[in-house]
Design an enzyme around this catalytic site. Structure first.
Site, PDB file in Angstrom:
ATOM      1  N   ILE A   1       6.591   6.793  17.458  1.00 43.13           N
ATOM      2  CA  ILE A   1       6.371   7.570  16.217  1.00 43.13           C
ATOM      3  C   ILE A   1       5.095   8.418  16.304  1.00 43.13           C
ATOM      4  CG2 ILE A   1       6.241   7.438  13.681  1.00 43.13           C
ATOM      5  CD1 ILE A   1       8.751   5.981  14.614  1.00 43.13           C
TER       6      ILE A   1
ATOM      7  N   CYS B   1      -5.616   8.110   8.814  1.00 44.10           N
ATOM      8  CA  CYS B   1      -5.981   7.662  10.162  1.00 44.10           C
ATOM      9  C   CYS B   1      -5.603   8.712  11.192  1.00 44.10           C
ATOM     10  CB  CYS B   1      -5.247   6.368  10.501  1.00 44.10           C
ATOM     11  SG  CYS B   1      -5.774   4.963   9.522  1.00 44.10           S
TER      12      CYS B   1
ATOM     13  N   ARG C   1      -9.382   0.204   3.446  1.00 42.61           N
ATOM     14  CA  ARG C   1      -8.506   1.170   2.781  1.00 42.61           C
ATOM     15  C   ARG C   1      -7.124   0.580   2.537  1.00 42.61           C
ATOM     16  NH1 ARG C   1      -7.473   5.332   6.550  1.00 42.61           N
ATOM     17  NH2 ARG C   1      -5.605   5.179   5.364  1.00 42.61           N
TER      18      ARG C   1
ATOM     19  N   ARG D   1       0.309  14.384  13.020  1.00 42.15           N
ATOM     20  CA  ARG D   1       0.729  14.165  11.631  1.00 42.15           C
ATOM     21  C   ARG D   1       0.869  15.467  10.822  1.00 42.15           C
ATOM     22  NH1 ARG D   1      -2.100   8.846   9.233  1.00 42.15           N
ATOM     23  NH2 ARG D   1      -0.010   8.406   8.540  1.00 42.15           N
TER      24      ARG D   1
ATOM     25  N   ASP E   1       3.491   0.490  12.224  1.00 40.68           N
ATOM     26  CA  ASP E   1       2.274  -0.074  11.626  1.00 40.68           C
ATOM     27  C   ASP E   1       1.994  -1.505  12.096  1.00 40.68           C
ATOM     28  OD1 ASP E   1       1.795   2.249  10.304  1.00 40.68           O
ATOM     29  OD2 ASP E   1       2.395   1.537   8.326  1.00 40.68           O
TER      30      ASP E   1
ATOM     31  N   LYS F   1       0.832  -1.204   0.000  1.00 40.43           N
ATOM     32  CA  LYS F   1       0.000   0.000   0.000  1.00 40.43           C
ATOM     33  C   LYS F   1       0.866   1.253   0.000  1.00 40.43           C
ATOM     34  CE  LYS F   1      -2.640   2.525   3.539  1.00 40.43           C
ATOM     35  NZ  LYS F   1      -1.528   3.340   4.013  1.00 40.43           N
ATOM     36  N   ASN F   2       1.823   1.313   0.920  1.00 41.15           N
ATOM     37  CA  ASN F   2       2.556   2.567   1.077  1.00 41.15           C
ATOM     38  C   ASN F   2       3.527   2.866  -0.071  1.00 41.15           C
ATOM     39  OD1 ASN F   2       1.119   3.128   3.340  1.00 41.15           O
ATOM     40  ND2 ASN F   2       2.752   2.627   4.798  1.00 41.15           N
TER      41      ASN F   2
ATOM     42  N   ILE G   1       2.627  18.344   8.310  1.00 47.84           N
ATOM     43  CA  ILE G   1       3.371  18.178   7.043  1.00 47.84           C
ATOM     44  C   ILE G   1       4.440  19.268   6.919  1.00 47.84           C
ATOM     45  CG2 ILE G   1       1.565  16.921   5.791  1.00 47.84           C
ATOM     46  CD1 ILE G   1       0.895  19.608   4.365  1.00 47.84           C
TER      47      ILE G   1
HETATM   48  C1  UD1 Z   1       3.991   6.752   6.570  1.00 48.31           C
HETATM   49  C2  UD1 Z   1       3.053   5.617   6.305  1.00 48.31           C
HETATM   50  C3  UD1 Z   1       2.432   5.103   7.590  1.00 48.31           C
HETATM   51  C4  UD1 Z   1       3.517   4.779   8.606  1.00 48.31           C
HETATM   52  C5  UD1 Z   1       4.505   5.917   8.749  1.00 48.31           C
HETATM   53  C6  UD1 Z   1       5.688   5.570   9.621  1.00 48.31           C
HETATM   54  C7  UD1 Z   1       2.241   6.177   4.100  1.00 48.31           C
HETATM   55  C8  UD1 Z   1       1.115   6.662   3.273  1.00 48.31           C
HETATM   56  N1  UD1 Z   1       2.015   6.101   5.410  1.00 48.31           N
HETATM   57  O1  UD1 Z   1       3.181   7.789   7.132  1.00 48.31           O
HETATM   58  O2  UD1 Z   1       1.699   3.930   7.294  1.00 48.31           O
HETATM   59  O3  UD1 Z   1       2.900   4.555   9.863  1.00 48.31           O
HETATM   60  O4  UD1 Z   1       4.999   6.320   7.472  1.00 48.31           O
HETATM   61  O5  UD1 Z   1       6.315   4.446   9.156  1.00 48.31           O
HETATM   62  O6  UD1 Z   1       3.291   5.825   3.610  1.00 48.31           O
HETATM   63  N2  UD1 Z   1       6.287  14.268  10.952  1.00 48.31           N
HETATM   64  C9  UD1 Z   1       6.445  15.608  11.269  1.00 48.31           C
HETATM   65  N3  UD1 Z   1       6.406  16.508  10.239  1.00 48.31           N
HETATM   66  C10 UD1 Z   1       6.239  16.129   8.940  1.00 48.31           C
HETATM   67  C11 UD1 Z   1       6.081  14.766   8.635  1.00 48.31           C
HETATM   68  C12 UD1 Z   1       6.113  13.843   9.680  1.00 48.31           C
HETATM   69  O7  UD1 Z   1       6.600  15.970  12.414  1.00 48.31           O
HETATM   70  O8  UD1 Z   1       6.216  16.998   8.068  1.00 48.31           O
HETATM   71  C13 UD1 Z   1       6.310  13.282  12.050  1.00 48.31           C
HETATM   72  C14 UD1 Z   1       4.984  12.523  12.174  1.00 48.31           C
HETATM   73  O9  UD1 Z   1       4.049  13.243  12.959  1.00 48.31           O
HETATM   74  C15 UD1 Z   1       5.432  11.232  12.828  1.00 48.31           C
HETATM   75  C16 UD1 Z   1       6.829  11.012  12.222  1.00 48.31           C
HETATM   76  O10 UD1 Z   1       7.241  12.280  11.722  1.00 48.31           O
HETATM   77  O11 UD1 Z   1       5.566  11.420  14.215  1.00 48.31           O
HETATM   78  C17 UD1 Z   1       6.872   9.999  11.105  1.00 48.31           C
HETATM   79  O12 UD1 Z   1       5.896  10.339  10.143  1.00 48.31           O
HETATM   80  P1  UD1 Z   1       6.025   9.947   8.621  1.00 48.31           P
HETATM   81  O13 UD1 Z   1       7.135   8.946   8.434  1.00 48.31           O
HETATM   82  O14 UD1 Z   1       6.024  11.163   7.789  1.00 48.31           O
HETATM   83  O15 UD1 Z   1       4.660   9.176   8.403  1.00 48.31           O
HETATM   84  P2  UD1 Z   1       3.703   9.288   7.189  1.00 48.31           P
HETATM   85  O16 UD1 Z   1       4.474   9.547   5.931  1.00 48.31           O
HETATM   86  O17 UD1 Z   1       2.544  10.134   7.539  1.00 48.31           O
END
Ligand code: UD1
Length: 417
Positions: free
Chosen positions: A326, A116, A396, A121, A304, A22-23, A123
């Site tokens: 995380i 979720c 999903r 989370r 995950d 999926k990811n 960006i």
């Molecule tokens: C992706 C995966 C999700 C998985 C996660 C961690 C997808 C679509 N989803 O989520 O299944 O659980 O990786 O392996 O691929 N963070 C910030 N600022 C940012 C971005 C992230 O602070 O701009 C923080 C997040 O809140 C979290 C950590 O970094 O605490 C890791 O997040 P991230 O690896 O970005 O997860 P996702 O890409 O959302």
């Protein structure tokens, strides 16, 4: 609304084939927009997250066709329009359209992604990366307009290791002029899959899978054929199902190295499993030992799989602990596991699981994707009937989960309510 009903206590015997990740798929589909020619993606899972991405591609004017696991995307007629919030909020990965559209058209207008609710989370790191390439980010409420006269290679250090930010910055940087360096990059296999895909289209990316990724901008990206890697989280979920209820259950189409942290923990618990090149066999074992687990970025124990493995920890003989590093809000499954009869307490970012517990089926709620997977796993072991509500979250991310489990002996069905 849909619900899943499980009659617990049936052994799982036979073979489960793992689908495409999926990811990876949710990044490859938006990334294909960067090409000016036809892109073919194979091993695409049939999950609703992919349907939502297709909706965005089609809205933008791409021609998308799907035959089984093969998806063909022709983006030659794409018009760079503002993506409506109603579609972008359906999933987390809609944020990959930010990097892809910015990279190709130097402008993107879209809303904060969905996904979720397992933590804040943000960006911010994605946006910091776009700014380092010369883009301007204008935020109005949940709407973002990101625009650049020119994208120029930059040096980005990710303050937190982020899968999404690493991929999104790669997408924005592949066509920028000059060299981009991402330091403290995420190393997940999905990142290597996306970098390999972009390189097949003509990009110049090196270092994917290490903490430093180097991208030399190119002018044009062309056609390519790419296979999605097997889903290590889906694989891990069924491996845990095997540890709970397996009778020589075979999990095939896996890359064992991608789930090494899970397999190590299972061996530590005393689970009986044998790994081969691209499959493993696993059986239910009695008297499992308790373990301590801390989630980490790859190659550590995947966040995950934290909720799915909690289902197994409730069966261990003694006290296990599980620390989530995380996400701040990834223990919503605990309330429902306790309702089924588990003995779990939450202590900040840690849970303490006092086992073994005999679970009894009840009505529970899938609050998020992996919490839902955890409840299915517990439902397979619980005495009597477990009803799981709000299972749209599960659908999903898990392809044909009902059919796959039914085929190996589970009594499980999906109902429309
Ligand atoms: C992706 C995966 C999700 C998985 C996660 C961690 C997808 C679509 N989803 O989520 O299944 O659980 O990786 O392996 O691929 N963070 C910030 N600022 C940012 C971005 C992230 O602070 O701009 C923080 C997040 O809140 C979290 C950590 O970094 O605490 C890791 O997040 P991230 O690896 O970005 O997860 P996702 O890409 O959302």
């Amino acid at each position: 609304m849909k619900q899943i009903i499980i009659q617990g206590g049936n052994l799982l015997e036979g073979t489960i084939r793992i689908s495409g990740a999926k990811n990876s798929a949710v990044a490859l589909v938006p990334a294909s927009l960067l090409s000016d020619e036809l892109v073919k993606l194979d091993n695409i899972p049939n999950i609703s997250d992919i349907d939502a991405l297709n909706e965005i591609l089609t809205f933008l004017g791409a021609k998308v066709s799907r035959k089984g696991e093969l998806m063909e995307i022709d983006s030659s007629a794409v018009e760079n329009k503002s993506i409506p919030e109603s579609i972008s909020k359906k999933l987390r990965a809609s944020y990959y359209f930010m990097g892809a559209l910015l990279g190709k058209y130097k402008k993107v207008e879209m809303y904060f992604p969905g996904g979720c609710s397992i933590g804040a989370r943000p960006i911010n790191l994605h946006l910091k990366g776009f700014e380092a390439l010369g883009a301007k980010v204008i935020g109005e409420g949940s709407k973002y307009t990101i625009i650049a006269d020119e994208l120029k290679g930059g040096h980005i250090y990710l303050d937190t290791v982020s899968v999404g930010a690493t991929i999104n910055i790669m997408l924005a940087a592949v066509k920028a002029t000059g060299i981009t360096i991402i330091d403290n990059a995420a190393k997940e296999p999905e990142i290597v899959n996306v970098a390999t895909f972009l390189n097949q289209m003509g990009a110049k990316i090196s270092g994917a899978g290490t903490s430093q990724i180097r991208i030399t901008g190119v002018e044009k990206l062309g056609s390519c054929y790419m296979e999605v890697i097997p889903d290590r989280i889906e694989a891990g979920t069924y491996v845990i199902a095997g540890a709970l209820m397996g009778k020589n259950l075979k999990i095939e189409n896996i890359i064992p190295e991608h789930i090494e942290a899970l397999l190590t923990k299972l061996r530590e618990m005393g689970v009986s499993l044998d790994t081969y090149d691209d499959y493993l066999t696993i059986s239910k074992s009695d008297n499992l030992k308790p373990v301590d687990i801390t989630t980490q970025v790859y190659p550590g124990f995947a966040t995950d799989l934290q909720q799915p493995i909690t289902a197994l920890l409730t069966t261990c003989n003694g006290v296990s602990t599980l620390e989530e590093t995380i996400y701040e809000n990834r223990f919503q499954n605990v309330e429902y596991l306790n309702k089924l009869g588990a003995n779990i307490t939450i202590d900040g970012q840690k849970i303490i699981i006092d086992g073994p517990s005999k679970l009894v089926g009840k009505k529970v709620v899938a609050t998020d994707l992996r919490a839902g997977a955890c409840l299915i796993l517990s439902g397979l072991t619980a005495q009597g009937e477990t009803i799981i509500e709000e299972v749209e979250h599960i659908l999903r991310g898990y392809e044909n989960i009902i059919e796959k489990l039914e085929a190996v002996g589970a009594k499980i069905k999906l109902e429309e309510i």
